[in-house]
Design an enzyme around this catalytic site. Structure first.
Site, PDB file in Angstrom:
ATOM      1  N   ASP A 154       9.879   8.072   1.408  1.00 20.16           N
ATOM      2  CA  ASP A 154       9.201   8.690   0.271  1.00 20.16           C
ATOM      3  C   ASP A 154       8.870   7.639  -0.780  1.00 20.16           C
ATOM      4  OD1 ASP A 154       8.301  10.192  -1.846  1.00 20.16           O
ATOM      5  OD2 ASP A 154       9.951  11.633  -1.798  1.00 20.16           O
TER       6      ASP A 154
ATOM      7  N   GLU B 250       0.855  -1.184   0.000  1.00 23.03           N
ATOM      8  CA  GLU B 250       0.000   0.000   0.000  1.00 23.03           C
ATOM      9  C   GLU B 250       0.891   1.234   0.000  1.00 23.03           C
ATOM     10  OE1 GLU B 250      -3.677   2.265   2.320  1.00 23.03           O
ATOM     11  OE2 GLU B 250      -2.478   0.794   3.416  1.00 23.03           O
TER      12      GLU B 250
ATOM     13  N   ASP C 294     -12.469   9.277  -3.067  1.00 20.21           N
ATOM     14  CA  ASP C 294     -13.757   9.971  -3.000  1.00 20.21           C
ATOM     15  C   ASP C 294     -13.796  11.103  -4.021  1.00 20.21           C
ATOM     16  OD1 ASP C 294     -11.756  11.415  -1.425  1.00 20.21           O
ATOM     17  OD2 ASP C 294     -13.394  12.815  -1.044  1.00 20.21           O
TER      18      ASP C 294
ATOM     19  N   THR D 193     -10.597   2.288   4.817  1.00 18.41           N
ATOM     20  CA  THR D 193      -9.575   3.163   5.380  1.00 18.41           C
ATOM     21  C   THR D 193     -10.241   4.177   6.307  1.00 18.41           C
ATOM     22  OG1 THR D 193      -9.650   4.993   3.793  1.00 18.41           O
ATOM     23  CG2 THR D 193      -8.452   3.010   3.109  1.00 18.41           C
ATOM     24  N   GLU D 194      -9.423   4.925   7.045  1.00 12.65           N
ATOM     25  CA  GLU D 194      -9.968   5.967   7.916  1.00 12.65           C
ATOM     26  C   GLU D 194     -10.707   7.026   7.104  1.00 12.65           C
ATOM     27  OE1 GLU D 194      -6.063   4.604   9.911  1.00 12.65           O
ATOM     28  OE2 GLU D 194      -6.709   5.123   7.894  1.00 12.65           O
ATOM     29  N   TYR D 195     -10.092   7.471   6.018  1.00 11.77           N
ATOM     30  CA  TYR D 195     -10.719   8.475   5.162  1.00 11.77           C
ATOM     31  C   TYR D 195     -12.024   7.960   4.572  1.00 11.77           C
ATOM     32  CZ  TYR D 195      -6.967  11.992   4.918  1.00 11.77           C
ATOM     33  OH  TYR D 195      -6.077  12.991   5.204  1.00 11.77           O
ATOM     34  N   GLU D 196     -12.010   6.721   4.148  1.00 12.61           N
ATOM     35  CA  GLU D 196     -13.181   6.115   3.527  1.00 12.61           C
ATOM     36  C   GLU D 196     -14.382   6.149   4.466  1.00 12.61           C
ATOM     37  OE1 GLU D 196     -14.300   1.866   1.342  1.00 12.61           O
ATOM     38  OE2 GLU D 196     -12.275   2.286   2.026  1.00 12.61           O
TER      39      GLU D 196
ATOM     40  N   LYS E 221      -4.846  20.848  -9.306  1.00 15.07           N
ATOM     41  CA  LYS E 221      -4.378  21.866 -10.246  1.00 15.07           C
ATOM     42  C   LYS E 221      -3.560  21.231 -11.374  1.00 15.07           C
ATOM     43  CE  LYS E 221      -4.334  25.550  -6.799  1.00 15.07           C
ATOM     44  NZ  LYS E 221      -3.529  26.572  -6.075  1.00 15.07           N
TER      45      LYS E 221
ATOM     46  N   ASP F 259      -3.559  11.882  -2.610  1.00 13.64           N
ATOM     47  CA  ASP F 259      -3.749  13.314  -2.832  1.00 13.64           C
ATOM     48  C   ASP F 259      -4.104  13.525  -4.307  1.00 13.64           C
ATOM     49  OD1 ASP F 259      -3.493  16.099  -3.180  1.00 13.64           O
ATOM     50  OD2 ASP F 259      -1.931  16.225  -1.650  1.00 13.64           O
TER      51      ASP F 259
END
Length: 213
Positions: free
Chosen positions: A96, A44, A154, A192-195, A122, A118
């Site tokens: 990284d 991941e 999302d 995931t947490e964001y999900e 732009k 992310d």
């Protein structure tokens, strides 16, 4: 994700070199030695606080997992969550992820996960998107023949961009879901947490799976 610096983060990581690696290049081609058993190796990129990669390791003991996170404090939070689980099929990297080809030898990884990356919306930041062609080239290098990529987000704009970029690169799509949580695919989904955060607000979660031909 920006997380406030935690004083305990660095000492915790230094105390557990058996689970968290800060100089991953020295293990290129030798990652299986860090696991209890030699098994398919999945990665991941951008693990965040670790909920997904820990959940996958628990759900699939027959697979070895590695989570990569660039932010030290975030990686330490993931480590703190993982330690009590004592999972012999999980390793973490604090480095990284743009340097994947120095971390892994060709064909060392069987599957790659990109979760809520992310979107860099732009246009001038296109080259930073993790589905830009230069990143896809790196993934192709480290993945086994016909190795797979799974992406969840999302962000509709990033999802559309990823579909186009992957298609132009020649990847073959195995599945595309425009509302993951209201599909049959959700039955096997590790969140995931964001999900969880976005889904709770009623936002659709997009997912794709693809492989290099």
């Amino acid at each position: 994700m920006r997380v406030k610096h935690k004083k305990w983060a660095e000492p915790l990581m230094q105390a557990h070199p058996e689970m968290l690696v800060k100089k991953p290049a020295k293990y290129a081609g030798k990652w299986q030695e860090r696991f209890q058993k030699e098994q398919p190796l999945q990665l991941e990129l951008g693990m965040g606080k670790g909920q997904f990669i820990i959940g996958m390791a628990k759900a699939h003991p027959e697979i070895n997992f590695i989570g990569v996170e660039i932010q030290s404090t975030v990686a330490a939070i993931a480590l703190k969550k993982a330690l009590p689980e004592k999972l012999p099929n999980l390793q973490l990297i604090n480095a990284d992820g743009a340097e994947l080809t120095s971390f892994f030898q060709p064909s060392e990884i069987s599957r790659l996960y990109l979760n809520f990356s992310d979107p860099w919306p732009k246009s001038r930041h296109e080259k930073r998107r993790l589905t830009y062609k230069t990143f896809l080239h790196e993934y192709q290098e480290i993945l086994q023949e016909h190795g797979g990529i799974e992406l969840k987000t999302d962000n509709m704009g990033f999802f559309e961009y990823s579909l186009c970029s992957m298609n132009n690169y020649g990847l073959v799509f195995d599945g595309v879901w425009l509302d993951l949580h209201n599909s049959d695919e959700q039955a096997h989904n590790v969140e995931t947490e964001y999900e969880q955060k976005f889904a709770a607000k009623g936002q659709p979660i997009y997912k794709l799976t693809a492989h290099f031909a």
